[in-house]
Design an enzyme around this catalytic site. Structure first.
Site, PDB file in Angstrom:
ATOM      1  N   SER A 139      63.984  16.345  19.964  1.00  0.00           N
ATOM      2  CA  SER A 139      64.329  15.606  20.597  1.00  0.00           C
ATOM      3  C   SER A 139      63.791  14.593  21.763  1.00  0.00           C
ATOM      4  O   SER A 139      62.287  14.918  21.990  1.00  0.00           O
ATOM      5  CB  SER A 139      65.378  16.507  21.678  1.00  0.00           C
ATOM      6  OG  SER A 139      66.392  15.696  22.408  1.00  0.00           O
ATOM      7  N   TYR A 152      67.380  22.316  28.602  1.00  0.00           N
ATOM      8  CA  TYR A 152      67.478  21.663  27.264  1.00  0.00           C
ATOM      9  C   TYR A 152      66.387  21.102  26.953  1.00  0.00           C
ATOM     10  O   TYR A 152      65.617  21.506  26.167  1.00  0.00           O
ATOM     11  CB  TYR A 152      68.664  20.362  27.571  1.00  0.00           C
ATOM     12  CG  TYR A 152      68.506  19.936  25.863  1.00  0.00           C
ATOM     13  CD1 TYR A 152      68.679  20.531  24.593  1.00  0.00           C
ATOM     14  CD2 TYR A 152      68.897  18.622  24.777  1.00  0.00           C
ATOM     15  CE1 TYR A 152      68.672  20.810  23.358  1.00  0.00           C
ATOM     16  CE2 TYR A 152      68.265  17.968  24.306  1.00  0.00           C
ATOM     17  CZ  TYR A 152      68.835  19.357  23.335  1.00  0.00           C
ATOM     18  OH  TYR A 152      68.572  18.670  22.132  1.00  0.00           O
TER      19      TYR A 152
HETATM   20  N1  NAP Z   1      73.788  15.016  18.104  1.00  0.00           N
HETATM   21  C1  NAP Z   1      72.064  14.841  19.090  1.00  0.00           C
HETATM   22  O1  NAP Z   1      72.413  14.040  20.559  1.00  0.00           O
HETATM   23  C2  NAP Z   1      70.946  14.882  19.079  1.00  0.00           C
HETATM   24  C3  NAP Z   1      69.757  15.110  19.547  1.00  0.00           C
HETATM   25  C4  NAP Z   1      68.374  14.868  19.551  1.00  0.00           C
HETATM   26  C5  NAP Z   1      67.973  16.629  18.915  1.00  0.00           C
HETATM   27  N2  NAP Z   1      69.422  16.707  18.917  1.00  0.00           N
HETATM   28  C6  NAP Z   1      69.130  18.149  17.820  1.00  0.00           C
HETATM   29  O2  NAP Z   1      69.277  18.167  16.760  1.00  0.00           O
HETATM   30  C7  NAP Z   1      69.770  20.153  16.322  1.00  0.00           C
HETATM   31  C8  NAP Z   1      71.726  19.754  15.205  1.00  0.00           C
HETATM   32  O3  NAP Z   1      72.225  19.104  16.364  1.00  0.00           O
HETATM   33  P1  NAP Z   1      74.008  18.131  16.208  1.00  0.00           P
HETATM   34  O4  NAP Z   1      73.853  16.707  16.893  1.00  0.00           O
HETATM   35  O5  NAP Z   1      73.640  18.348  14.526  1.00  0.00           O
HETATM   36  O6  NAP Z   1      74.564  19.399  17.126  1.00  0.00           O
HETATM   37  P2  NAP Z   1      75.723  20.274  16.142  1.00  0.00           P
HETATM   38  O7  NAP Z   1      76.732  19.376  15.249  1.00  0.00           O
HETATM   39  O8  NAP Z   1      76.216  21.012  17.764  1.00  0.00           O
HETATM   40  O9  NAP Z   1      74.902  21.459  15.359  1.00  0.00           O
HETATM   41  C9  NAP Z   1      74.371  22.567  16.002  1.00  0.00           C
HETATM   42  C10 NAP Z   1      73.831  23.684  14.204  1.00  0.00           C
HETATM   43  O10 NAP Z   1      73.201  24.659  15.397  1.00  0.00           O
HETATM   44  C11 NAP Z   1      73.784  25.887  14.745  1.00  0.00           C
HETATM   45  N3  NAP Z   1      73.574  26.979  15.179  1.00  0.00           N
HETATM   46  C12 NAP Z   1      73.734  26.783  16.745  1.00  0.00           C
HETATM   47  N4  NAP Z   1      73.503  28.334  17.193  1.00  0.00           N
HETATM   48  C13 NAP Z   1      72.761  29.338  16.058  1.00  0.00           C
HETATM   49  C14 NAP Z   1      72.235  30.699  15.995  1.00  0.00           C
HETATM   50  N5  NAP Z   1      72.275  31.238  16.881  1.00  0.00           N
HETATM   51  N6  NAP Z   1      71.917  30.799  14.655  1.00  0.00           N
HETATM   52  C15 NAP Z   1      72.251  29.916  13.575  1.00  0.00           C
HETATM   53  N7  NAP Z   1      72.986  28.754  13.973  1.00  0.00           N
HETATM   54  C16 NAP Z   1      73.086  28.425  14.914  1.00  0.00           C
HETATM   55  C17 NAP Z   1      75.505  25.947  15.152  1.00  0.00           C
HETATM   56  O11 NAP Z   1      76.324  26.339  13.776  1.00  0.00           O
HETATM   57  P3  NAP Z   1      77.086  27.835  13.893  1.00  0.00           P
HETATM   58  O12 NAP Z   1      77.820  26.926  15.778  1.00  0.00           O
HETATM   59  O13 NAP Z   1      78.078  27.486  12.763  1.00  0.00           O
HETATM   60  O14 NAP Z   1      75.950  28.649  13.963  1.00  0.00           O
HETATM   61  C18 NAP Z   1      75.913  24.595  14.166  1.00  0.00           C
HETATM   62  O15 NAP Z   1      75.700  24.211  12.620  1.00  0.00           O
HETATM   63  C19 NAP Z   1      69.778  20.950  17.256  1.00  0.00           C
HETATM   64  O16 NAP Z   1      68.998  21.579  17.432  1.00  0.00           O
HETATM   65  C20 NAP Z   1      69.667  19.318  18.499  1.00  0.00           C
HETATM   66  O17 NAP Z   1      69.667  20.439  19.744  1.00  0.00           O
HETATM   67  C21 NAP Z   1      70.276  16.894  18.775  1.00  0.00           C
END
Ligand code: NAP
Length: 254
Positions: A139, A152
């Site tokens: 991130s 975070y």
């Molecule tokens: N959105 C942003 O602004 C942003 C910015 C920078 C980086 N990111 C990073 O990008 C990634 C995806 O983010 P997103 O925005 O797509 O968020 P999201 O929609 O909340 O997706 C998170 C995913 O992680 C899975 N997950 C969480 N805990 C888990 C575990 N213990 N085991 C397996 N799967 C797990 C969830 O699936 P289940 O709940 O079904 O397990 C879900 O599919 C994350 O690492 C986040 O930190 C996001």
């Protein structure tokens, strides 16, 4: 572009947001995608959608923090071309003075230890492919801190360091390590999870921002990076919406 052919791409956290979009794009690029996340129903539905579109996908329910389950999962593969470490996220936005240590622990467990578990377990199969790629979703939080972000930021710094160190340690093997560091991405669940279902607080994250990144925007950068020729290593991609100049400098039209 590398020929994806019958090569396997494992995507963690494929049940929503960036992971689901990445699975769709890697499948369209010709990879056989393996979708993992804890919510089985969601990854099964996505696998069905991808297969109906004429691509190849399977679903495997997996909690990346469960080391034993990850190791059992890994035994199913002899070779793997791509691992996208996407599972993760944020919990809370409290200042250091009042932050909940349990939130910090959980973020570290998922974003760092989860990535460690699955990367360790699949590294032999990635190496055996003769041309493996490990992607780590960090991130912009891994590159600069912000008020209320310490838990975070600390966890994503851990993920960044894992990627950077692994790249040093495995140089000379046929595996490359790519870090993708997105800024503000408007996904359905990220902010809602962070604020424990408080949709009003979650909406404020994106308030007045004309065009935050979408999950597809980030998936597009991941798919681009992994489809470069094998000798090309995109070490790091920092991707933000035009309206965001830094973690704290965001243009909002309110
Ligand atoms: N959105 C942003 O602004 C942003 C910015 C920078 C980086 N990111 C990073 O990008 C990634 C995806 O983010 P997103 O925005 O797509 O968020 P999201 O929609 O909340 O997706 C998170 C995913 O992680 C899975 N997950 C969480 N805990 C888990 C575990 N213990 N085991 C397996 N799967 C797990 C969830 O699936 P289940 O709940 O079904 O397990 C879900 O599919 C994350 O690492 C986040 O930190 C996001």
């Amino acid at each position: 572009m590398t020929a994806a052919g019958n090569r396997i791409a494992v995507v963690t956290g494929a049940s929503s947001g960036i992971g689901a979009a990445t699975a769709r794009q890697l499948a369209a690029a010709g990879y056989r995608v393996v979708l993992t996340a804890r919510r089985k129903d969601r990854i099964e539905a996505l696998a069905a959608e991808i297969n109906e579109a004429g691509h190849q996908a399977t679903a495997y329910a997996l909690d990346v923090t469960d080391r034993e389950a990850v190791q059992t999962f890994a035994t199913a593969f002899r070779t793997i071309a791509v691992l996208v470490n996407n599972a993760g996220g944020a919990l809370g936005a409290d200042p250091v003075a009042t932050g909940d240590p349990d939130d910090w622990r959980q973020m570290y467990e998922t974003n760092v230890i989860g990535t460690l578990h699955i990367t360790q377990a699949l590294l032999p199969a990635l190496t055996a492919s003769g041309d493996g790629t490990v992607v780590v979703l960090s991130s912009t939080a891994a590159h600069a801190t912000y008020e209320g972000g310490a838990g975070y930021v600390a966890a994503k710094n851990g993920a960044r360091v894992l990627a950077e160190t692994l790249r040093l340690e495995i140089v000379g093997t046929p595996v490359r390590v790519i870090e993708v560091a997105p800024g503000m991405v408007k996904t359905e669940e990220f902010a809602t999870t962070r604020f424990r279902g408080d949709t009003e607080k979650a909406a404020k994250v994106y308030a007045g921002v004309a065009e935050p990144l979408t999950a597809d925007d980030v998936a597009d950068t991941i798919a681009w990076a992994v489809t470069r020729p094998p000798h090309v290593n995109i070490d790091l991609l920092v991707v933000r919406p035009r309206a965001q100049a830094s973690n704290t400098k965001v243009h909002r039209e309110l």
